[in-house]
Design an enzyme around this catalytic site. Structure first.
Site, PDB file in Angstrom:
ATOM      1  N   LYS C  66     -39.136 -42.642 135.872  1.00 28.12           N
ATOM      2  CA  LYS C  66     -37.715 -42.310 135.753  1.00 28.12           C
ATOM      3  C   LYS C  66     -37.192 -41.786 137.089  1.00 28.12           C
ATOM      4  O   LYS C  66     -37.905 -41.081 137.814  1.00 28.12           O
ATOM      5  CB  LYS C  66     -37.571 -41.238 134.664  1.00 28.12           C
ATOM      6  CG  LYS C  66     -36.170 -40.962 134.169  1.00 28.12           C
ATOM      7  CD  LYS C  66     -36.232 -39.925 133.030  1.00 28.12           C
ATOM      8  CE  LYS C  66     -34.877 -39.550 132.489  1.00 28.12           C
ATOM      9  NZ  LYS C  66     -34.982 -38.553 131.397  1.00 28.12           N
ATOM     10  N   SER C 141     -32.142 -40.071 127.522  1.00 25.88           N
ATOM     11  CA  SER C 141     -31.779 -40.483 128.862  1.00 25.88           C
ATOM     12  C   SER C 141     -32.825 -41.367 129.546  1.00 25.88           C
ATOM     13  O   SER C 141     -32.495 -42.044 130.513  1.00 25.88           O
ATOM     14  CB  SER C 141     -31.517 -39.261 129.723  1.00 25.88           C
ATOM     15  OG  SER C 141     -32.689 -38.495 129.864  1.00 25.88           O
ATOM     16  N   SER C 165     -34.977 -37.188 125.028  1.00 23.47           N
ATOM     17  CA  SER C 165     -34.826 -38.220 126.059  1.00 23.47           C
ATOM     18  C   SER C 165     -36.025 -39.140 126.245  1.00 23.47           C
ATOM     19  O   SER C 165     -35.924 -40.153 126.934  1.00 23.47           O
ATOM     20  CB  SER C 165     -34.458 -37.581 127.389  1.00 23.47           C
ATOM     21  OG  SER C 165     -33.093 -37.287 127.403  1.00 23.47           O
TER      22      SER C 165
END
Ligand SMILES: [Mg+2]
Ligand SMILES: [Zn+2]
Lengths: 443, 100, 461
Positions: C66, C141, C165
């Protein structure tokens, strides 16, 4: 005429002289380094940087708290204090809010023979900011100092004179240097002073409804000047029926005046909350005892001991104890000489004190060397009796008036003659011997 | 019973100032509405009895996590690294428009 | 050789037997990722020069991560324009640990800007898409990571959670997402969102891969004071244990859950019973309180954590923050401001205590708690705005575990009638990742997740 009384409190920031910074392993000694060459993800406030506290900085804050007679909070924590300023990389300073390391202490000073006690509200640990330099159109920023450990000491508003403040600060400075936790160098800004000042009518109970803070002063004299300036300014306003506005002011050391920086209307809202990145501190009894045991004898205690054990005068004891190194040296010399001196033991401490204070002997000498020089200076002089009697004859015939006075009953006159003989002997005589011989001759 | 928190435009602008944000007219109005909506939602916490409850300020039971003073720094940036992500620099200083 | 769908452990053996070389692997995933990224927008940056090490447990394995993990020399944006050109001069601890194990990172995955969101739509670089239906969001996310693993653009990925997330996008993309306990994995070098909640974790296609990655990234970090000094279990070997567990289920976690999701989860619960576990009804606090606690604490921490982005030392100035970040900063600033701290932040921290105690109480009776991961399956792009409270309720079932700091995993448990993956959530005791993983592994052995993961790969063969 109304009589006014200043009400003054102090905030003092002391930079600790640890090896590492407060929350990272960068060098705490930032002085003289190339700009921005002493940073890491933590102190530069990079994305993802996290603080881990320096163990020694916590110990030293406890030590300062103990030295200032505080109680130590067994549970303590760090908090974030938010404001935006270019020298503050993260947008918050890691500080301590409602659970500081030490609270409720005091420090006494002796002024004009009277002891005065000033309360210490709290002692907490935080991090320093970077350094700003203003030049032309620019403000330049160096983050080498960012996150150097800083101890904040806050007093109660117990002072009513700039003189007391100055003396308090000097005593505090001495204590900090005794503890060896900071170089306490005023020029380098290792100790920064912020008085908060207000003035009230002497008859008024409680505190005035305003105060003015003067920020970041780096000399005891300037603090005194700033306070004097403010007190006068406040009285002038009060006389006109106005209340001085609550504000933060700066000190201009070229003009020796203060100037407004921030008024109450745009006062800060620091939005404190517990620093989630740093688990809380839990200080055990054993830990606190260990640290207390490291506390050196404080200068005030030394003075007392010197007065009681050595028979020193307060002022002499005070002067000798301003630097721990000097006091230690002094005691070492006494110990060295006590065992084998021919000087009167009761007189030795005071005489040595005089040497140290008047720098008659160089305190940079190894103390054994100092001791032998002192011995030399203090021991009774070998007197050349033949020469002495010649000189006595000479002095007597040159001062027949004085001799006459003496013989007609003025006992003191003999001291004048002793002085004259000593002068002629160029100091190479023991005063007692001179007196004895003189008296014999004058019989 | 829900109590609605009404944030005025001035409130929003004050918060923006504290947060160092410049908001457009439109944003001020949007945030006025959105903040109110959020504050309304969290009102449900008042349904709970939290008297005498200690706040959880920390997510772990860890205490006294420190490092030893003088530990070698293994992650110090060179001056170049410290400055490589900005254009706002002069003579190896970071620089902003003069602030005083 | 057809590498499609090979797990990390399978790739490990292929590398070991030299049936495939590290550079072949890296180009395989890089090429696939670049090819499908036009559709999925799962990646923000490709790190073309990265080479894997020949040493370590994962030697030769390429992974994606990420874009909120600092990677030295490789752009790290947190999907925000503010950090558009930011190249970190250092690695996050998770990155260091994986590099030391031999991993190379070939790509940085898309996410909600600053991890603010549950759809990857707040990314300043366009939303990531769901491989199961590109009109839909992958969740967020960590949407880019989940999307990449689901389409086998990356054999596994590292994401991060604040509340949901990892689990929520894993659920919506039909893959496995593990949120470890708070303090199990270092946050050092991760762009901070909610500091008291943030938690890195793996997104994978097998439970064993999740166990393997956790073993490598977990542990005490001298640079993160909130990491616990608790020994790391060999989670991978622990999977082989045939433990039986008492599983708690609670009605509170089925409120507002759509019927198809409910049905899939109930079917899974009967699977657990069938293979010998005991299911027990329990009572837990309603998750809506955790949402409020989370909202207050997270916004407060966000408002503080984003203070460092001023454009002086790195990145662009504060005018580049997107609407979502500004909104959160504003609310956090409000709740911490003078006179409101007690009403909001302190109240939230007190209720947090209640939630933690509630879990502790229940964990005296059961070993794990089972629930749906999300109340529904993947939403269409743009649909979030239609839901009350900005769609934040999509994370409602993830927030209690986040607030309490306990571990939880999401695994696929079937498809709904639209053919979208449904996620099953297993929550465990604080620091008991091993039981969570063990039970998920037993479920995998029994059902192969109803072939959801396998079929997902086929969409991108
Ligand atoms: Mg301070
Ligand atoms: Zn540093």
């Amino acid at each position: 005429m109304t009589i006014y009384k200043p009400v003054i409190g102090l905030e003092i920031h002391v930079e600790l002289s640890t090896k590492s910074k407060m929350f990272c392993q960068c060098n705490a000694d930032y002085f003289g380094k190339a700009p921005n060459s002493n940073t890491c993800p933590v102190c530069l406030g990079m994305p993802g940087g996290l603080p881990v506290p320096n163990k020694k900085a916590i110990e030293w804050t406890v030590l300062i708290g103990k030295a200032l007679n505080c109680s130590i909070n067994k549970l303590s924590k760090f908090d974030r204090k938010h404001y935006f300023y270019p020298d503050l990389p993260k947008g918050y300073q890691i500080s301590q809010y409602d659970e500081p390391i030490a609270v409720n202490g005091y420090l006494s000073i002796k002024t004009k023979g009277r002891e005065k006690k000033f309360r210490v509200h709290r002692v907490h640990l935080e991090e320093d900011t970077g350094k700003l330099m203003h030049s032309g159109e620019d403000t330049l920023i160096d983050y080498n100092r960012s996150s150097v450990p800083l101890v904040e000491i806050v007093t109660e508003p117990d002072f009513d004179s700039a003189e007391d403040v100055k003396q308090f600060l000097e005593e505090l400075h001495t204590i900090i240097t005794y503890l060896g936790v900071s170089d306490a160098n005023m020029e380098k800004g290792s100790m920064r002073l912020e008085p908060n000042i207000s003035v009230k009518e002497v008859t008024m109970e409680g505190l005035p409804n305003y105060k003015v803070e003067v920020k970041n002063i780096n000399s005891f004299n300037f603090v005194k000047r700033a306070i004097d300036y403010e007190v006068k300014r406040h009285i002038d306003l009060l006389e006109k029926g106005q209340t001085p506005p609550q504000e933060t002011r700066g000190f201009n050391d070229a003009k020796m005046i203060t100037y407004s920086q921030r008024t109450k209307e745009n006062a800060q809202d620091y939005r404190y909350f517990p620093e989630p990145d740093i688990p809380p501190l839990e200080l055990s009894d054993q830990y606190l005892i260990e640290i207390e045991n490291r506390l050196p004898e404080m200068p005030a205690e030394k003075i007392k001991r010197y007065e009681e054990n050595f028979g020193l005068k307060y002022q002499d004891a005070f002067l000798i104890t301003r630097e721990k190194g000097v006091a230690d040296y002094y005691e070492n010399v006494i110990n060295e000489m006590k065992s084998n001196t021919i000087v009167n033991r009761d007189e030795l401490p005071q005489k040595l004190a005089n040497f140290v204070i008047n720098k008659k002997v160089d305190v940079n000498l190894p103390f054994k060397e100092f001791a032998s020089k002192a011995e030399e200076l203090l021991k009774p002089k070998q007197t050349d009796l033949l020469l002495l009697n010649k000189i006595i004859e000479k002095v007597i015939s040159a001062n027949s008036k004085v001799v006459y006075d003496y013989k007609s009953g003025k006992q003191n006159a003999v001291m004048f003659l002793v002085g004259q003989v000593m002068k002629e002997m160029k100091g190479q005589a023991d005063a007692n011997t001179v007196k004895e011989e003189l008296l014999k001759r004058l019989l | 019973m829900k109590k609605t928190v009404n944030l005025s435009k001035e409130d929003i602008l004050h918060l923006a100032q504290l947060a160092n944000l410049k908001l457009s007219e439109k944003e001020v109005i949007t945030f006025q509405k959105q903040l109110t909506e959020t504050l309304d939602y969290v009102e449900n916490l008042n349904e709970l009895n939290i008297k005498d409850i200690t706040p959880t300020n920390y997510s772990t039971d860890i205490k006294n996590c420190t490092f030893d003073d003088g530990t070698v720094c293994e992650r110090m940036f060179s001056q170049e690294e410290a400055l490589e992500n900005t254009n706002e620099k002069k003579n190896s200083y970071f620089v902003v428009k003069r602030i005083m | 050789m057809n590498l499609l769908g090979k797990s990390l452990t399978q790739l490990q053996s292929l590398l070991k037997s030299k049936e495939v070389t590290p550079s072949e692997l890296t180009s395989y995933f890089t090429e696939r990722s670049k090819r499908y990224n036009k559709d999925l927008n799962a990646y923000l940056t490709f790190a073309d020069k990265e080479v894997s090490s020949s040493r370590g447990e994962l030697a030769g394995i390429p992974l994606s991560i990420k874009d909120n993990f600092c990677t030295k020399g490789v752009k790290t944006t947190a999907a925000s324009k503010v950090l558009e050109n930011f190249i970190p001069p250092y690695d996050a601890t998770v990155v260091t640990n994986l590099k030391n194990a031999g991993v190379s990172f070939f790509g940085k995955t898309n996410m909600d800007a600053w991890a603010h969101g549950s759809s990857t739509e707040t990314s300043d670089f366009g939303p990531a898409k769901n491989p199961w239906s590109i009109e839909r969001t992958p969740g967020g996310s960590s949407g880019g990571s989940a999307s990449a693993v689901s389409a086998y653009l990356s054999p596994a990925s590292i994401g991060s959670e604040t509340a949901g997330s990892i689990r929520q996008p894993a659920s919506w993309c039909g893959v496995i997402g593990l949120k470890p306990s708070y303090g199990r994995v270092s946050r050092y070098g991760v762009v901070a969102m909610g500091s008291s909640l943030d938690c890195p974790g793996p997104i994978t296609s097998t439970v064993e891969d999740a166990a393997l990655l956790l073993k490598i990234i977990a542990g005490k970090d001298k640079y993160d004071a909130t990491t616990a000094d608790i020994p790391v279990v060999d989670y991978q070997s622990f999977l082989q244990k045939k433990n039986t567990y008492t599983i708690g289920i609670t009605d509170e976690y089925f409120v507002g859950v759509n019927n198809e999701v409910k049905q899939k989860v109930m079917e899974s619960i009967s699977v657990f019973e069938r293979i010998g576990h005991k299911v027990k009804k329990i009572k837990l606090m309603a998750p809506k309180y955790a949402v409020s606690v989370y909202t207050i604490i997270q916004r407060a921490e966000v408002s503080s954590n984003l203070g460092r982005y001023t454009g002086i030392r790195f990145g662009k100035d504060r005018s580049f923050f997107g609407g979502e970040a500004k909104k959160r900063i504003m609310l956090g600033t409000y709740s911490l401001s003078h006179g409101y701290y007690d009403a909001y932040y302190k109240t939230a921290q007190k209720v947090r205590t209640l939630i933690i105690e509630d879990f502790k109480r229940v964990f005296n009776e059961v070993d794990v708690i089972l629930s749906p991961t999300t109340p529904g399956t993947a939403l269409r792009l743009g649909e979030f705005a239609k839901y009350p409270f900005f769609g934040e309720v999509m994370d409602i079932l993830n927030e209690p575990a986040a607030v309490a700091g306990i571990p939880a995993i999401s695994v696929p448990c079937g498809l709904d009638s639209q053919g979208l993956p449904v996620g099953l959530q297993i929550m465990g005791k604080y620091f008991d990742e091993k039981s969570v993983l063990n039970l998920a592994y037993q479920f995998e052995k029994e059902t192969n997740f109803f072939d959801v993961i396998k079929n997902g790969f086929q969409n991108y063969h």
